[in-house]
Design an enzyme around this catalytic site. Structure first.
Site: not given
Ligand code: SAH
Length: 256
Positions: A74, A100-103
């Protein structure tokens, strides 16, 4: 100093092995650009911890999703200044005010799609390319559309560098989907929309799944899973989320 005599001087001093190694590493470093093996390994442990504490702990069970999240580096999808934060439990900034979204959200949305190897999947909102890489770990047929040209170039670059050659990236308005490769087994929209773009429903197979943050593009949305059937689509609300807005055609259609 000329290269030959430079090298000769080390041969005479008996240090050619050591300097040769440094020279070799330098070539490796230049060849890989920003992606060299050291940096891939450095974060492997954090990735495993991220999956255990943020993803498995919150109930994600799909083995293929967990494995994909363990694999994709990531940090290489965000700016170098965020590398140390790349495996933390929150979204991170990308270029042009995007995120970028939270994992966990990436894992949850991927699990909602119920993907099997060989499924064809379309993503709207390539952003960094991270979600596309996660999808590509599960199935080789990944198509992704991004409206901001600069992001298309960056995402394409990193996906190629990491060997995700099977991901097809297109610059365009995802509202219209990608008819050329339709129908899709699954569609994932990673920007907020106030309605489901009709072309996306049309390009989904019967029995196919579409996941989308649905609601106000300015405030909050509900992550919504829609399954296409021969009659009325099945709709399931997953949880409250906040995504950056879908832009382009959708903005011409009523309230934000
Ligand atoms: N999935 C991405 C994060 C997406 S952020 C990742 O893994 O990094 C949302 C993205 O949707 C932004 O990059 C934004 O430019 C893009 N976007 C917004 N409207 C769009 C549209 N109409 N078509 C395609 N992409 C769009």
């Amino acid at each position: 100093m000329k290269l030959m005599s430079f090298l000769q001087s080390f041969r005479h001093s008996g240090k050619i092995g050591g300097w040769g190694l440094i020279f070799f590493n330098l070539i490796l470093f230049l060849g890989w650009g920003e992606v060299y093996p050291d940096q891939l390994d450095k974060y492997a442990q954090r990735r495993l911890e991220m999956v255990e504490t943020q993803i498995k702990a919150r109930g994600i069970k799909d083995k293929a999703v967990l494995e994909a999240m363990r694999k994709v580096p990531r940090h290489l999808f965000v700016d170098r200044k965020y590398w140390e934060e790349a495996y933390n439990d929150y979204p991170l900034p990308l270029a042009e005010g995007q995120t970028i979204s939270q994992p966990y959200i990436v894992a949850l949305m991927t699990e909602c799609l119920g993907l099997k190897k060989g499924d064809k999947v379309l993503e709207i909102g390539t952003g960094s390319g991270y979600q596309a890489a996660v999808l590509a770990e599960i199935t080789p047929q990944v198509y992704t559309i991004e409206i901001r040209r600069n992001l298309v170039e960056r995402a394409t670059g990193i996906l190629r560098k990491l060997g995700y050659h099977q991901v097809k990236v297109k610059w365009g308005d995802g509202y219209f989907g990608w008819a050329e490769y339709a129908p899709y087994d699954a569609i994932i929209v990673t920007c907020a929309a106030n309605h489901v773009p009709p072309p996306l429903m049309k390009q989904l197979k019967i029995g196919g799944r579409l996941v989308i943050p649905l609601g106000s593009t300015l405030y909050f949305q509900t992550l919504t899973l829609i399954t296409k059937t021969a009659t009325k689509p099945k709709v399931k609300h997953i949880l409250g989320v906040r995504f950056v807005p879908m832009v382009g055609e959708i903005q011409k259609k009523g309230r934000p």
